[in-house]
Design an enzyme around this catalytic site. Structure first.
Site, PDB file in Angstrom:
ATOM      1  N   ASP A  70       0.808  -1.219   0.000  1.00 45.41           N
ATOM      2  CA  ASP A  70       0.000   0.000   0.000  1.00 45.41           C
ATOM      3  C   ASP A  70       0.843   1.272   0.000  1.00 45.41           C
ATOM      4  O   ASP A  70       2.064   1.223   0.139  1.00 45.41           O
ATOM      5  CB  ASP A  70      -0.973  -0.009   1.199  1.00 45.41           C
ATOM      6  CG  ASP A  70      -0.293  -0.396   2.516  1.00 45.41           C
ATOM      7  OD1 ASP A  70       0.948  -0.374   2.572  1.00 45.41           O
ATOM      8  OD2 ASP A  70      -1.007  -0.701   3.478  1.00 45.41           O
ATOM      9  N   ASP A 139      -7.503  -2.577  14.046  1.00 43.03           N
ATOM     10  CA  ASP A 139      -8.880  -2.830  13.616  1.00 43.03           C
ATOM     11  C   ASP A 139      -8.978  -4.061  12.715  1.00 43.03           C
ATOM     12  O   ASP A 139     -10.017  -4.330  12.129  1.00 43.03           O
ATOM     13  CB  ASP A 139      -9.451  -1.597  12.904  1.00 43.03           C
ATOM     14  CG  ASP A 139      -8.626  -1.193  11.681  1.00 43.03           C
ATOM     15  OD1 ASP A 139      -7.643  -1.886  11.349  1.00 43.03           O
ATOM     16  OD2 ASP A 139      -8.973  -0.165  11.051  1.00 43.03           O
ATOM     17  N   HIS A 141      -7.087  -4.557   9.985  1.00 39.09           N
ATOM     18  CA  HIS A 141      -6.768  -4.346   8.565  1.00 39.09           C
ATOM     19  C   HIS A 141      -5.499  -5.090   8.161  1.00 39.09           C
ATOM     20  O   HIS A 141      -4.594  -5.300   8.966  1.00 39.09           O
ATOM     21  CB  HIS A 141      -6.706  -2.856   8.192  1.00 39.09           C
ATOM     22  CG  HIS A 141      -5.533  -2.095   8.728  1.00 39.09           C
ATOM     23  ND1 HIS A 141      -5.589  -0.755   9.038  1.00 39.09           N
ATOM     24  CD2 HIS A 141      -4.248  -2.450   8.985  1.00 39.09           C
ATOM     25  CE1 HIS A 141      -4.411  -0.337   9.438  1.00 39.09           C
ATOM     26  NE2 HIS A 141      -3.582  -1.347   9.419  1.00 39.09           N
ATOM     27  N   GLU A 146      -9.634  -1.828   5.336  1.00 40.82           N
ATOM     28  CA  GLU A 146     -10.252  -1.523   6.622  1.00 40.82           C
ATOM     29  C   GLU A 146     -11.554  -2.327   6.788  1.00 40.82           C
ATOM     30  O   GLU A 146     -12.102  -2.832   5.806  1.00 40.82           O
ATOM     31  CB  GLU A 146     -10.568  -0.020   6.685  1.00 40.82           C
ATOM     32  CG  GLU A 146      -9.347   0.885   6.492  1.00 40.82           C
ATOM     33  CD  GLU A 146      -8.489   1.006   7.738  1.00 40.82           C
ATOM     34  OE1 GLU A 146      -8.454   0.076   8.567  1.00 40.82           O
ATOM     35  OE2 GLU A 146      -7.820   2.060   7.886  1.00 40.82           O
TER      36      GLU A 146
HETATM   37  P1  PGA Z   1       2.482  -1.606  12.746  1.00 41.24           P
HETATM   38  O1  PGA Z   1       1.394  -1.493  11.589  1.00 41.24           O
HETATM   39  O2  PGA Z   1       3.395  -2.732  12.360  1.00 41.24           O
HETATM   40  O3  PGA Z   1       3.180  -0.271  12.723  1.00 41.24           O
HETATM   41  O4  PGA Z   1       1.747  -1.876  14.013  1.00 41.24           O
HETATM   42  C1  PGA Z   1       0.719  -2.631  11.181  1.00 41.24           C
HETATM   43  C2  PGA Z   1      -0.420  -2.267  10.261  1.00 41.24           C
HETATM   44  O5  PGA Z   1      -1.053  -1.217  10.462  1.00 41.24           O
HETATM   45  O6  PGA Z   1      -0.693  -3.056   9.340  1.00 41.24           O
END
Ligand code: PGA
Length: 243
Positions: A70, A139, A141, A146
């Protein structure tokens, strides 16, 4: 949970080592493989480990192709918080992967739909993703898919949730600077990968990890779809392990 292999490790550094083992095995058996990469704090120990393994002569990235999950919409590739910049600084600038063999969605594309379609076509032309790395958001994702009432299939534009914007504000000067939209591979793109490695560390991810692999499969927890993928390895540390 029937297909998922779970490796519980002591800490993020050990997660990096175990996850690097998966990449090393793939690259040794298929030097021109296609890897799907992720940003965020969690993969950083893995990227450090991959860099040191190439320096030690154990891995050769010179024929590897990579596609990132992404990118923020509206950020230029050289913006300090763009995911392209993150990948350059945390991995690509330190390994032998060829720049033309790394793709990240274009956050500045004027025709987003055409860019997304071209992104999918490029991955397909490469023969599909052999190993997709994933983190997970609080959440549920994966990529920037999302919680919704359906599973989005292909690479597409997404509106970020307040929870994601809040979680990511730590990288920006203020919450108002966090982009509200992003471009993400779809759930279908992710599920098409031959192998998936999910890395999760920290007690704050324990609840969502439980919902993901031990709860019902639902687009309200996008990562729960991984229960239907035949080749998933979850590498999590003791703090995040829900059982
Ligand atoms: P993080 O992000 O490794 O910084 O916790 C993970 C994500 O949002 O997919």
């Amino acid at each position: 949970m029937i297909h998922t292999r779970v490796i519980v490790v002591k800490n993020p550094d050990e997660m990096g080592v175990k996850a690097a083992d998966q990449f090393e095995a793939l690259i040794q058996s298929k030097p021109a493989c296609v890897i799907g990469l992720a940003t965020g704090s969690t993969p950083v120990p893995l990227y450090k480990e991959l860099i040191s393994r190439e320096k030690a002569g154990k891995i050769d990235f010179s024929r590897v192709r990579s596609a990132n999950l992404d990118e923020y919409k509206g950020l230029a590739p050289d913006h300090p918080q763009s995911y392209r910049k993150f990948m350059q600084e945390n991995l690509f600038d330190h390994i032998s992967i060829k720049p033309e063999n790394t793709i990240v969605p274009d956050g500045l594309a004027e025709d987003v739909e055409a860019m997304c379609a071209a992104y999918e076509e490029k991955i397909e032309a490469w023969g599909g993703v052999d190993l997709q790395l994933l983190g997970i958001g609080h959440d549920g994702h994966i990529g920037f898919n999302e919680p919704e009432d359906h599973f989005p299939t292909m690479t597409h534009e997404v509106k970020l949730t307040d929870m994601t914007i809040d979680a990511n504000k730590r990288f920006f000067e203020s919450i108002d600077d966090v982009p509200k939209y992003a471009i993400s591979m779809g759930i279908g793109t992710i599920m098409a990968a031959k192998q998936i490695v999910m890395v999760v560390t920290g007690a704050d991810k324990k609840d969502i990890l439980h919902k993901t692999f031990w709860g019902p499969v639902t687009p309200e927890v996008p990562a729960s779809i991984l229960q239907f993928h035949p080749n998933v390895t979850l590498i999590c540390d003791e703090a995040a392990y829900p059982l």
